[in-house]
Design a protein around this motif. Structure first.
Motif, PDB file in Angstrom:
ATOM      1  N   ASN A  17       0.866  -1.173   0.000  1.00  0.00           N
ATOM      2  CA  ASN A  17       0.000   0.000   0.000  1.00  0.00           C
ATOM      3  C   ASN A  17       0.903   1.223   0.000  1.00  0.00           C
ATOM      4  O   ASN A  17       1.613   1.472   0.956  1.00  0.00           O
ATOM      5  CB  ASN A  17      -0.894  -0.002   1.252  1.00  0.00           C
ATOM      6  N   CYS A  19       0.037   4.426  -0.427  1.00  0.00           N
ATOM      7  CA  CYS A  19      -0.572   5.715  -0.119  1.00  0.00           C
ATOM      8  C   CYS A  19      -0.396   6.061   1.356  1.00  0.00           C
ATOM      9  O   CYS A  19      -0.089   5.213   2.185  1.00  0.00           O
ATOM     10  CB  CYS A  19      -2.058   5.690  -0.439  1.00  0.00           C
ATOM     11  N   ASN A  22      -5.354   7.196   5.612  1.00  0.00           N
ATOM     12  CA  ASN A  22      -6.362   8.191   5.944  1.00  0.00           C
ATOM     13  C   ASN A  22      -6.875   7.995   7.367  1.00  0.00           C
ATOM     14  O   ASN A  22      -7.467   8.877   7.949  1.00  0.00           O
ATOM     15  CB  ASN A  22      -7.536   8.093   4.958  1.00  0.00           C
ATOM     16  N   LYS A 202      -6.657   2.915   2.669  1.00  0.00           N
ATOM     17  CA  LYS A 202      -7.314   3.692   1.618  1.00  0.00           C
ATOM     18  C   LYS A 202      -8.822   3.502   1.627  1.00  0.00           C
ATOM     19  O   LYS A 202      -9.541   4.116   0.837  1.00  0.00           O
ATOM     20  CB  LYS A 202      -6.776   3.265   0.252  1.00  0.00           C
ATOM     21  N   LYS A 204     -10.184   0.597   0.901  1.00  0.00           N
ATOM     22  CA  LYS A 204     -10.471  -0.383  -0.140  1.00  0.00           C
ATOM     23  C   LYS A 204      -9.996  -1.765   0.290  1.00  0.00           C
ATOM     24  O   LYS A 204      -9.290  -1.913   1.294  1.00  0.00           O
ATOM     25  CB  LYS A 204      -9.770   0.021  -1.444  1.00  0.00           C
TER      26      LYS A 204
END
Length: 338
Positions: A17, A19, A22, A202, A204
């Motif tokens: 991952n 990113c 969040n 994310k 997801k």
């Protein structure tokens, strides 16, 4: 240390991952069973669970490690009179079931054969047909029985090795612990065996990469064969392309056929199995590497609780893949270039 080095490089699956999270996800990693674990979870109370996870893994190790002479499985192998603990009993019962389904292709009594070829917990020996014949007398899942919580052997020298299923079970155990702490989004990976629940940072489904079956033991430029999307399932992979050695110009892979006593030789390079439990996926992934492509497809189609993804070579040496209908929807990318 050479064997440990091979194990550390044998991971066929890994999560990734890139990113920035969040939400508050906690990441833990470390060493266990001669391999690396990676764990990521959204802990609702913001608490780091790593100390509890490490304690649980050490407890698990005390049951099923063949490298620890005081473990339950080591004491059973040395014919001490003791009742098995719950970890051992759970693994044994699942192993017995998978052995029956695969007609002995999966067999936790194969330890003596694995050892003499240099892939087990004892030093490699000089392999001769006579030695293999003698070991066949000791190997066979029907030669051990569980009676009143104790293992009874037909032969005192029969040894058990649950390494082809215990790692998957450890993933299930850790995932269960994290779930019981109130986590709903998490991923647990130990040496390439994975359980993923809920969503990643994310928001997801977790992305899991399946390594290309490359013989480069140094893994200088690891490439992915496929990327799959995983949520609320377990995934395990087995392959002969990293854990092997070459002797006298011949390659010897770590998957030993319990019936012949010799390393397997066939076109199947890796098997990846999807199931509700990682223990189930781990055991079938190993069995399929023994059976080869055709028989594995036949059995996979007959077992509704699993889905499969196989990488093999055709008559021209080109990479090919086979995946069951239920696995097809998980594949996000696939790279069939050699």
């Amino acid at each position: 240390m050479k064997y440990l080095f091979i194990l550390l490089l044998s991971t066929a699956l890994f999560s990734f991952n890139s990113c920035k999270p969040n939400h508050k996800y906690i990441r833990n990693e470390g060493l266990i069973f001669g391999t690396i674990y990676h764990i990521s979870y959204e802990e609702p109370n913001g608490n780091d669970l790593h100390e509890g996870i490490k304690s649980l893994l050490n407890e698990f190790n005390q049951s099923l490690s063949t490298y620890d002479s005081s473990s339950v499985i080591s004491r059973i192998n040395s014919n001490q009179d003791l009742s098995a603990d719950q970890y051992f009993l759970t693994v044994y019962k699942k192993a017995e079931k998978v052995s029956s389904i695969t007609d002995g292709a999966f067999d936790i009594t194969v330890a003596p054969m694995v050892n003499v070829w240099g892939f087990g917990f004892k030093n490699k020996e000089q392999v001769t047909p006579e030695l293999i014949d003698s070991l066949k007398e000791l190997v066979g899942y029907k030669k051990v029985k569980l009676i009143n919580g104790k293992i009874e052997k037909a032969h005192a020298n029969t040894m058990l090795d649950c390494s082809a299923i215990a790692k998957g079970f450890a993933v299930d155990v850790v995932a269960g612990y994290i779930r019981d702490q109130g986590c709903t989004n998490y991923m647990v990976e130990i040496g390439g065996e994975v359980v993923a629940r809920g969503v990643n940072p994310k928001g997801k489904a977790w992305n899991i990469g399946i390594s290309k079956p490359d013989d480069d033991i140094l893994v200088q430029d690891q490439q992915l064969q496929a990327i799959v999307e995983l949520s609320d399932k377990a995934l395990a992979s087995s392959g002969n392309y990293r854990n092997f050695y070459i002797e006298g110009g011949k390659k010897y892979a770590h998957t030993i056929d319990p019936k012949t006593g010799y390393p397997v030789q066939h076109s199947l390079l890796s098997s990846t199995v999807l199931a509700d439990s990682c223990m189930t996926a781990d055991a079938f992934a190993t069995a399929f590497m023994v059976l080869g492509l055709e028989k594995s497809i036949e059995i996979a189609n007959a077992v509704p609780e699993i889905e499969v993804y196989f990488i093999y070579t055709d008559e021209n040496g080109d990479y090919k893949s086979y995946f069951s209908d239920g696995f097809r929807s998980l594949i996000q990318e696939e790279n069939m270039q050699p």
